[in-house]
Design a protein around this motif. Sequence first.
Motif, PDB file in Angstrom:
ATOM      1  N   GLY A   1     -12.144  45.739 -31.175  1.00  0.00           N
ATOM      2  CA  GLY A   1     -10.823  46.230 -30.848  1.00  0.00           C
ATOM      3  C   GLY A   1      -9.733  45.968 -31.862  1.00  0.00           C
ATOM      4  O   GLY A   1      -8.555  46.230 -31.586  1.00  0.00           O
ATOM      5  N   ALA A   2     -10.084  45.442 -33.048  1.00  0.00           N
ATOM      6  CA  ALA A   2      -9.071  45.183 -34.068  1.00  0.00           C
ATOM      7  C   ALA A   2      -8.320  46.461 -34.415  1.00  0.00           C
ATOM      8  O   ALA A   2      -8.893  47.554 -34.472  1.00  0.00           O
ATOM      9  CB  ALA A   2      -9.714  44.596 -35.319  1.00  0.00           C
ATOM     10  N   GLY A   3      -7.010  46.326 -34.659  1.00  0.00           N
ATOM     11  CA  GLY A   3      -6.195  47.474 -35.005  1.00  0.00           C
ATOM     12  C   GLY A   3      -5.970  47.648 -36.485  1.00  0.00           C
ATOM     13  O   GLY A   3      -5.402  48.650 -36.930  1.00  0.00           O
ATOM     14  N   GLY A   4      -6.394  46.677 -37.273  1.00  0.00           N
ATOM     15  CA  GLY A   4      -6.258  46.717 -38.724  1.00  0.00           C
ATOM     16  C   GLY A   4      -7.021  45.559 -39.314  1.00  0.00           C
ATOM     17  O   GLY A   4      -7.580  44.725 -38.581  1.00  0.00           O
ATOM     18  N   LEU A   5      -7.059  45.481 -40.645  1.00  0.00           N
ATOM     19  CA  LEU A   5      -7.779  44.412 -41.332  1.00  0.00           C
ATOM     20  C   LEU A   5      -6.921  43.863 -42.472  1.00  0.00           C
ATOM     21  O   LEU A   5      -6.153  44.604 -43.090  1.00  0.00           O
ATOM     22  CB  LEU A   5      -9.095  44.937 -41.931  1.00  0.00           C
ATOM     23  N   MET A   6      -7.090  42.576 -42.753  1.00  0.00           N
ATOM     24  CA  MET A   6      -6.520  41.966 -43.951  1.00  0.00           C
ATOM     25  C   MET A   6      -7.679  41.589 -44.872  1.00  0.00           C
ATOM     26  O   MET A   6      -8.496  40.732 -44.530  1.00  0.00           O
ATOM     27  CB  MET A   6      -5.689  40.731 -43.596  1.00  0.00           C
ATOM     28  N   VAL A   7      -7.759  42.232 -46.013  1.00  0.00           N
ATOM     29  CA  VAL A   7      -8.914  42.112 -46.902  1.00  0.00           C
ATOM     30  C   VAL A   7      -8.650  41.045 -47.955  1.00  0.00           C
ATOM     31  O   VAL A   7      -7.741  41.168 -48.780  1.00  0.00           O
ATOM     32  CB  VAL A   7      -9.222  43.466 -47.565  1.00  0.00           C
ATOM     33  N   LEU A   8      -9.471  39.999 -47.924  1.00  0.00           N
ATOM     34  CA  LEU A   8      -9.353  38.875 -48.855  1.00  0.00           C
ATOM     35  C   LEU A   8     -10.436  38.945 -49.915  1.00  0.00           C
ATOM     36  O   LEU A   8     -11.481  39.573 -49.716  1.00  0.00           O
ATOM     37  CB  LEU A   8      -9.509  37.546 -48.106  1.00  0.00           C
ATOM     38  N   PRO A   9     -10.220  38.271 -51.061  1.00  0.00           N
ATOM     39  CA  PRO A   9     -11.322  38.093 -52.018  1.00  0.00           C
ATOM     40  C   PRO A   9     -12.428  37.256 -51.389  1.00  0.00           C
ATOM     41  O   PRO A   9     -12.210  36.593 -50.367  1.00  0.00           O
ATOM     42  CB  PRO A   9     -10.665  37.333 -53.182  1.00  0.00           C
ATOM     43  N   VAL A  10     -13.598  37.277 -51.996  1.00  0.00           N
ATOM     44  CA  VAL A  10     -14.697  36.472 -51.462  1.00  0.00           C
ATOM     45  C   VAL A  10     -14.377  34.979 -51.586  1.00  0.00           C
ATOM     46  O   VAL A  10     -13.676  34.552 -52.492  1.00  0.00           O
ATOM     47  CB  VAL A  10     -16.037  36.763 -52.173  1.00  0.00           C
ATOM     48  N   TYR A  11     -14.900  34.218 -50.636  1.00  0.00           N
ATOM     49  CA  TYR A  11     -14.781  32.762 -50.700  1.00  0.00           C
ATOM     50  C   TYR A  11     -15.603  32.213 -51.868  1.00  0.00           C
ATOM     51  O   TYR A  11     -16.623  32.790 -52.265  1.00  0.00           O
ATOM     52  CB  TYR A  11     -15.346  32.127 -49.422  1.00  0.00           C
ATOM     53  N   VAL A  12     -15.179  31.089 -52.373  1.00  0.00           N
ATOM     54  CA  VAL A  12     -15.930  30.220 -53.295  1.00  0.00           C
ATOM     55  C   VAL A  12     -16.066  30.809 -54.696  1.00  0.00           C
ATOM     56  O   VAL A  12     -15.721  30.172 -55.687  1.00  0.00           O
ATOM     57  CB  VAL A  12     -17.340  29.852 -52.749  1.00  0.00           C
ATOM     58  N   TYR A  13     -16.551  32.038 -54.803  1.00  0.00           N
ATOM     59  CA  TYR A  13     -16.837  32.621 -56.113  1.00  0.00           C
ATOM     60  C   TYR A  13     -15.564  33.170 -56.736  1.00  0.00           C
ATOM     61  O   TYR A  13     -14.911  34.061 -56.183  1.00  0.00           O
ATOM     62  CB  TYR A  13     -17.886  33.727 -55.991  1.00  0.00           C
ATOM     63  N   THR A  14     -15.200  32.664 -57.893  1.00  0.00           N
ATOM     64  CA  THR A  14     -14.040  33.159 -58.628  1.00  0.00           C
ATOM     65  C   THR A  14     -14.472  34.316 -59.505  1.00  0.00           C
ATOM     66  O   THR A  14     -15.387  34.186 -60.321  1.00  0.00           O
ATOM     67  CB  THR A  14     -13.435  32.045 -59.494  1.00  0.00           C
ATOM     68  N   SER A  15     -13.784  35.435 -59.346  1.00  0.00           N
ATOM     69  CA  SER A  15     -14.257  36.680 -59.936  1.00  0.00           C
ATOM     70  C   SER A  15     -13.267  37.248 -60.933  1.00  0.00           C
ATOM     71  O   SER A  15     -12.088  36.880 -60.960  1.00  0.00           O
ATOM     72  CB  SER A  15     -14.492  37.693 -58.813  1.00  0.00           C
ATOM     73  N   ASP A  16     -13.731  38.195 -61.753  1.00  0.00           N
ATOM     74  CA  ASP A  16     -12.831  39.009 -62.561  1.00  0.00           C
ATOM     75  C   ASP A  16     -12.518  40.290 -61.791  1.00  0.00           C
ATOM     76  O   ASP A  16     -13.024  40.521 -60.693  1.00  0.00           O
ATOM     77  CB  ASP A  16     -13.438  39.307 -63.942  1.00  0.00           C
ATOM     78  N   TRP A  17     -11.668  41.138 -62.366  1.00  0.00           N
ATOM     79  CA  TRP A  17     -11.235  42.324 -61.650  1.00  0.00           C
ATOM     80  C   TRP A  17     -12.382  43.292 -61.382  1.00  0.00           C
ATOM     81  O   TRP A  17     -12.437  43.917 -60.324  1.00  0.00           O
ATOM     82  CB  TRP A  17     -10.117  43.022 -62.402  1.00  0.00           C
ATOM     83  N   HIS A  18     -13.295  43.410 -62.304  1.00  0.00           N
ATOM     84  CA  HIS A  18     -14.428  44.313 -62.120  1.00  0.00           C
ATOM     85  C   HIS A  18     -15.170  43.987 -60.825  1.00  0.00           C
ATOM     86  O   HIS A  18     -15.468  44.882 -60.014  1.00  0.00           O
ATOM     87  CB  HIS A  18     -15.380  44.204 -63.320  1.00  0.00           C
ATOM     88  N   GLU A  19     -15.433  42.704 -60.599  1.00  0.00           N
ATOM     89  CA  GLU A  19     -16.169  42.293 -59.398  1.00  0.00           C
ATOM     90  C   GLU A  19     -15.269  42.260 -58.170  1.00  0.00           C
ATOM     91  O   GLU A  19     -15.676  42.675 -57.077  1.00  0.00           O
ATOM     92  CB  GLU A  19     -16.812  40.929 -59.629  1.00  0.00           C
ATOM     93  N   ALA A  20     -14.023  41.789 -58.345  1.00  0.00           N
ATOM     94  CA  ALA A  20     -13.104  41.728 -57.207  1.00  0.00           C
ATOM     95  C   ALA A  20     -12.801  43.130 -56.676  1.00  0.00           C
ATOM     96  O   ALA A  20     -12.704  43.334 -55.462  1.00  0.00           O
ATOM     97  CB  ALA A  20     -11.806  41.031 -57.617  1.00  0.00           C
ATOM     98  N   ALA A  21     -12.678  44.091 -57.593  1.00  0.00           N
ATOM     99  CA  ALA A  21     -12.410  45.468 -57.179  1.00  0.00           C
ATOM    100  C   ALA A  21     -13.604  46.054 -56.435  1.00  0.00           C
ATOM    101  O   ALA A  21     -13.433  46.768 -55.434  1.00  0.00           O
ATOM    102  CB  ALA A  21     -12.066  46.326 -58.392  1.00  0.00           C
ATOM    103  N   ALA A  22     -14.800  45.747 -56.903  1.00  0.00           N
ATOM    104  CA  ALA A  22     -16.001  46.255 -56.234  1.00  0.00           C
ATOM    105  C   ALA A  22     -16.083  45.707 -54.812  1.00  0.00           C
ATOM    106  O   ALA A  22     -16.442  46.433 -53.872  1.00  0.00           O
ATOM    107  CB  ALA A  22     -17.241  45.883 -57.029  1.00  0.00           C
ATOM    108  N   HIS A  23     -15.739  44.437 -54.648  1.00  0.00           N
ATOM    109  CA  HIS A  23     -15.742  43.844 -53.308  1.00  0.00           C
ATOM    110  C   HIS A  23     -14.698  44.517 -52.418  1.00  0.00           C
ATOM    111  O   HIS A  23     -14.984  44.903 -51.279  1.00  0.00           O
ATOM    112  CB  HIS A  23     -15.470  42.348 -53.403  1.00  0.00           C
ATOM    113  N   ALA A  24     -13.485  44.658 -52.933  1.00  0.00           N
ATOM    114  CA  ALA A  24     -12.417  45.274 -52.148  1.00  0.00           C
ATOM    115  C   ALA A  24     -12.786  46.715 -51.777  1.00  0.00           C
ATOM    116  O   ALA A  24     -12.567  47.142 -50.636  1.00  0.00           O
ATOM    117  CB  ALA A  24     -11.106  45.246 -52.923  1.00  0.00           C
ATOM    118  N   ARG A  25     -13.356  47.445 -52.726  1.00  0.00           N
ATOM    119  CA  ARG A  25     -13.751  48.833 -52.445  1.00  0.00           C
ATOM    120  C   ARG A  25     -14.810  48.897 -51.346  1.00  0.00           C
ATOM    121  O   ARG A  25     -14.780  49.792 -50.499  1.00  0.00           O
ATOM    122  CB  ARG A  25     -14.279  49.494 -53.717  1.00  0.00           C
ATOM    123  N   ALA A  26     -15.720  47.952 -51.356  1.00  0.00           N
ATOM    124  CA  ALA A  26     -16.784  47.951 -50.349  1.00  0.00           C
ATOM    125  C   ALA A  26     -16.209  47.751 -48.956  1.00  0.00           C
ATOM    126  O   ALA A  26     -16.621  48.420 -48.000  1.00  0.00           O
ATOM    127  CB  ALA A  26     -17.814  46.868 -50.666  1.00  0.00           C
TER     128      ALA A  26
END
Length: 300
Positions: free
Chosen positions: A101-126
């Motif tokens: 029943g959630a009405g929206g989402l707040m999308v965070l970077p992945v826990y623990v793993y520090t990423s560059d934009w290439h990987e962070a963007a792929a996660h956010a896009r997914a």
Amino acid sequence: MSNASFWKGVLPAITTPFHADGSVDHAFLAKHAVQLVDAGSTAIVPLGSLGEAATLSFDEKVAIVATLVKAVGDRVPVVPGIAALSTEEAVKLAQAVKAAGAGGLMVLPVYVYTSDWHEAAAHARAVLGATDLPCILYNNPVAYRTDILPAQIAQLAGEFANLQAVKESSGEIRRFAAIKELLGDRLVLLVGMDDAIVEGLAMGAEGWIAGLVNAYPVESVQLFELARDGGYAASAELYNWFLPLLRLDTVPKFVQLIKLVQAKVGLGSETVRAPRLVVEGAERADALAIIDHAIATKKA
């Protein structure tokens, strides 16, 4: 869904209450959410850093969302944080909380793993691509070691219509102007640090994902509205009273401290999940001095 009003106002990053045995206190969670909405909050944001999401199991997270939807979901949207150790888990969580029943989402970077934009963007896009719910992108480089720059935020906003807002917690107030410069009104800007709320609103933010609101819901909404409508001059007196408490939101033990404030004002318990422990000794005495002063000097 239009972004005209979905994200505007005070959106509490609600704490997760625990029983003494460490289990989630769903009865208090529901009661607390109602108190926050009654005070004028415009959404409830569970499963964030303040909600101790990293200590919650997948099933506990979904159950928390279900409790909140039942309690206040007919009045305001429930917008859980989506954070996980893996992209696969984040996608599954996004889908599970929508079903709850959630009405929206707040999308965070992945826990623990520090990423560059290439990987962070792929996660956010997914995650963004796995749901049709309206989403907030959460940038907090201090906590997550991944800094999503204004041009990168603009890139994602150009790809995903359901990305409607950004919670900016870099601590760099100039980011708001930079995002506005690139995107105009395409995204709603949200302040993510309690002690930058008046400054953020002056720079074009329209929402506040707040922490101390858990203990002072009426005052938080009042501060937001004064600063939104009249700027610093109108809000200065309340802001000056509130600031020592608001600064508790931006230190490593912010969860323990905000829960301590809740306990002192009768709006919750300071019980936390390990590895967090309640503050003790001089650290506790220093925090209580701030809290007790605020209680003693609060105007009716």
